[in-house]
Write an enzyme that holds these catalytic residues in place. Structure first.
Site, PDB file in Angstrom:
ATOM      1  N   GLY A  10       0.819  -1.222   0.000  1.00 38.09           N
ATOM      2  CA  GLY A  10       0.000   0.000   0.000  1.00 38.09           C
ATOM      3  C   GLY A  10       0.849   1.267   0.000  1.00 38.09           C
ATOM      4  O   GLY A  10       2.084   1.216  -0.050  1.00 38.09           O
ATOM      5  N   ASP A  31       0.394  -8.849   1.351  1.00 33.91           N
ATOM      6  CA  ASP A  31      -0.679  -7.972   0.867  1.00 33.91           C
ATOM      7  C   ASP A  31      -1.657  -8.831   0.074  1.00 33.91           C
ATOM      8  O   ASP A  31      -1.247  -9.796  -0.578  1.00 33.91           O
ATOM      9  CB  ASP A  31      -0.098  -6.874  -0.033  1.00 33.91           C
ATOM     10  CG  ASP A  31      -0.951  -5.614  -0.052  1.00 33.91           C
ATOM     11  OD1 ASP A  31      -0.464  -4.565   0.396  1.00 33.91           O
ATOM     12  OD2 ASP A  31      -2.113  -5.695  -0.502  1.00 33.91           O
ATOM     13  N   SER A 124      -4.485   6.314  13.406  1.00 32.21           N
ATOM     14  CA  SER A 124      -4.836   7.540  12.678  1.00 32.21           C
ATOM     15  C   SER A 124      -5.254   8.624  13.654  1.00 32.21           C
ATOM     16  O   SER A 124      -5.833   8.334  14.720  1.00 32.21           O
ATOM     17  CB  SER A 124      -6.010   7.230  11.750  1.00 32.21           C
ATOM     18  OG  SER A 124      -6.601   8.415  11.282  1.00 32.21           O
ATOM     19  N   TYR A 148     -15.201   3.302  10.107  1.00 32.05           N
ATOM     20  CA  TYR A 148     -13.740   3.260   9.898  1.00 32.05           C
ATOM     21  C   TYR A 148     -13.021   3.757  11.161  1.00 32.05           C
ATOM     22  O   TYR A 148     -12.091   3.117  11.663  1.00 32.05           O
ATOM     23  CB  TYR A 148     -13.354   4.122   8.680  1.00 32.05           C
ATOM     24  CG  TYR A 148     -11.925   4.572   8.723  1.00 32.05           C
ATOM     25  CD1 TYR A 148     -10.889   3.682   8.445  1.00 32.05           C
ATOM     26  CD2 TYR A 148     -11.586   5.883   9.092  1.00 32.05           C
ATOM     27  CE1 TYR A 148      -9.567   4.092   8.519  1.00 32.05           C
ATOM     28  CE2 TYR A 148     -10.273   6.296   9.170  1.00 32.05           C
ATOM     29  CZ  TYR A 148      -9.266   5.395   8.892  1.00 32.05           C
ATOM     30  OH  TYR A 148      -7.962   5.794   8.989  1.00 32.05           O
ATOM     31  N   LYS A 152     -10.396   1.836  14.085  1.00 30.09           N
ATOM     32  CA  LYS A 152      -9.072   2.280  14.576  1.00 30.09           C
ATOM     33  C   LYS A 152      -9.082   2.359  16.105  1.00 30.09           C
ATOM     34  O   LYS A 152      -8.139   1.918  16.774  1.00 30.09           O
ATOM     35  CB  LYS A 152      -8.685   3.630  13.974  1.00 30.09           C
ATOM     36  CG  LYS A 152      -8.365   3.584  12.492  1.00 30.09           C
ATOM     37  CD  LYS A 152      -7.016   2.923  12.176  1.00 30.09           C
ATOM     38  CE  LYS A 152      -6.786   2.755  10.696  1.00 30.09           C
ATOM     39  NZ  LYS A 152      -5.650   1.924  10.326  1.00 30.09           N
ATOM     40  N   ARG A 230      -5.535  21.052   8.151  1.00 30.26           N
ATOM     41  CA  ARG A 230      -5.010  19.722   8.515  1.00 30.26           C
ATOM     42  C   ARG A 230      -3.490  19.764   8.601  1.00 30.26           C
ATOM     43  O   ARG A 230      -2.848  20.637   8.039  1.00 30.26           O
ATOM     44  CB  ARG A 230      -5.408  18.677   7.457  1.00 30.26           C
ATOM     45  CG  ARG A 230      -6.895  18.436   7.330  1.00 30.26           C
ATOM     46  CD  ARG A 230      -7.488  17.732   8.529  1.00 30.26           C
ATOM     47  NE  ARG A 230      -8.905  17.445   8.332  1.00 30.26           N
ATOM     48  CZ  ARG A 230      -9.893  18.295   8.610  1.00 30.26           C
ATOM     49  NH1 ARG A 230      -9.629  19.502   9.091  1.00 30.26           N
ATOM     50  NH2 ARG A 230     -11.152  17.943   8.414  1.00 30.26           N
ATOM     51  N   PRO A 292     -20.070  16.068   5.635  1.00 34.95           N
ATOM     52  CA  PRO A 292     -20.504  15.615   6.968  1.00 34.95           C
ATOM     53  C   PRO A 292     -19.359  14.923   7.722  1.00 34.95           C
ATOM     54  O   PRO A 292     -18.620  14.134   7.124  1.00 34.95           O
ATOM     55  CB  PRO A 292     -21.630  14.617   6.680  1.00 34.95           C
ATOM     56  CG  PRO A 292     -22.070  14.905   5.290  1.00 34.95           C
ATOM     57  CD  PRO A 292     -20.901  15.503   4.565  1.00 34.95           C
ATOM     58  N   GLY A 293     -19.216  15.224   8.998  1.00 30.31           N
ATOM     59  CA  GLY A 293     -18.194  14.559   9.809  1.00 30.31           C
ATOM     60  C   GLY A 293     -16.855  15.270   9.833  1.00 30.31           C
ATOM     61  O   GLY A 293     -15.968  14.894  10.597  1.00 30.31           O
TER      62      GLY A 293
END
Ligand code: UD1
Length: 337
Positions: A10, A31, A124, A148, A152, A230, A292-293
């Site tokens: 990844g 993977d 995360s 999700y 985590k 961010r 949203p979120g």
């Protein structure tokens, strides 16, 4: 002795493979290519000059995993393998809980059976939820707003409980902020399936002409220009953070939690302008409703990783913009020819 990377093909796993090899580690990759491409392995060979041992399969398959441990002398695991699309997790929660949580339990059971009790986990900043105020420190309470994010939070809890129950375990939780950029060669990078959910791949796909324009999700947040802020971190810095966290994990038992971010916040429009200025390419955008979120601002207090691991991000926004574009412009279709 080798380090096993689940999800090793990844975006973050591939970059971490390169930096671990540079730091002198032997790596073994697993993977299932559910969100990556076999072409990554050719690219890794070009960059490192090494044929990296690779096993195709799912961490949900305990027989497969057991065989990987039996055929290789694994000292520790860096666990990247997980699904990560927020919207998809809302639509298909069982898919996320099964793959991420059952997959992690399957991996931990095999590790325990094989007597390998050292793990670095790909967490995360999403675990800080909606209510904590930046800069975010590792001791803040965790929460989630979507399946999700809950996976985590739960995977962190499972790992911490394991280290509490058995003092032989070394558990390192790495909370990533927003990884962008790519290896300086432009040979490996982020190659999302379908239309990107995240900002940087969306910008590069607009720039390369695959998408018409960027939607900026809200310009009425309580930030300097009204768009979301961010903590963007170059993926090679993040990869080096893994190398140092692994070194620490190999000698320190118990649970250790580190933010991997720069401590700087940039807005959506900061990124668009920096990308256009660095690469001399236009990124048309339109202002849309908030997603949203989303929260207004999210950035790290990165001091713990500096004090304990001796790690700080070395690359700046110019590097991130240049390298993201180098990857996308050299590989307009990602790893697909
Ligand atoms: C998102 C996830 C987070 C996950 C992380 C890594 C959400 C709410 N959060 O973080 O859980 O850990 O990705 O995969 O999805 N933006 C736009 N237009 C776009 C895309 C994004 O304006 O097309 C804005 C967002 O509103 C935000 C910023 O860009 O302000 C960053 O968004 P994104 O790259 O999706 O990352 P996060 O939302 O921080």
């Amino acid at each position: 002795m080798a380090i096993l990377l689940t999800g090793g093909a990844g975006f973050i796993g591939s970059h971490t493979s390169v930096e671990l090899i540079k730091a002198g580690y032997d790596v073994v990759l697993v993977d299932d290519f559910s969100n990556s491409s076999p072409e990554v392995l050719n690219r890794l060979k070009t960059i490192t000059g090494k044929e990296i041992p690779f096993f195709q399969g799912s961490i949900l398959d305990k027989d497969f995993l057991t065989q990987v441990f039996q055929e290789n002398d694994i000292e520790a695991v860096i666990h990247f393998a997980a699904f990560k699309a927020v919207g998809e997790s809302v639509a298909q929660p069982l898919k996320y809980y099964h793959n991420n949580i059952t997959g992690t339990i399957s991996l931990l059971e095999v590790m325990q059976e094989q007597g390998v009790k050292k793990i670095v986990f790909s967490s995360s900043a999403t675990v800080y939820g909606m209510n904590n105020v930046s800069p975010l420190t590792e001791d803040l309470p965790t929460s989630a707003t979507n399946p999700y994010g809950y996976t985590k939070v739960m995977m962190e809890q499972i790992l911490m409980d394991l280290a509490k129950a058995d003092a032989d375990w070394s558990v390192t939780l790495l909370r990533y902020f927003n990884p962008i950029g790519a290896h300086e060669s432009g040979l490996i990078g982020e190659a999302p399936n379908g239309i990107p959910n995240n900002l940087m791949p969306y910008i590069t796909q607009v720039a390369v002409g695959k998408l018409a324009e960027l939607s900026v999700f809200g310009d009425d947040y309580d930030t300097a220009d009204g768009t979301g802020v961010r903590d963007y971190i170059h993926v090679v810095d993040l990869a080096n953070g893994h190398a140092l966290a692994l070194k620490h994990n190999l000698t320190e038992k118990g649970t250790h939690i580190f933010n991997l971010g720069t401590g700087n916040g940039y807005s959506v429009l900061d990124l668009v302008k920096a990308f256009e200025a660095e690469n001399k390419v236009a990124v048309p955008y339109v202002i849309k409703e908030r997603r949203p979120g989303d929260i207004a601002t999210c950035y790290a207090d990165a001091s713990k990783a500096k004090e304990v691991l001796g790690w700080t991000a070395q690359k700046d926004l110019h590097d991130m913009m240049r390298d993201s574009w180098k990857w996308q412009s050299q590989n307009p279709n990602g790893y697909d020819k």
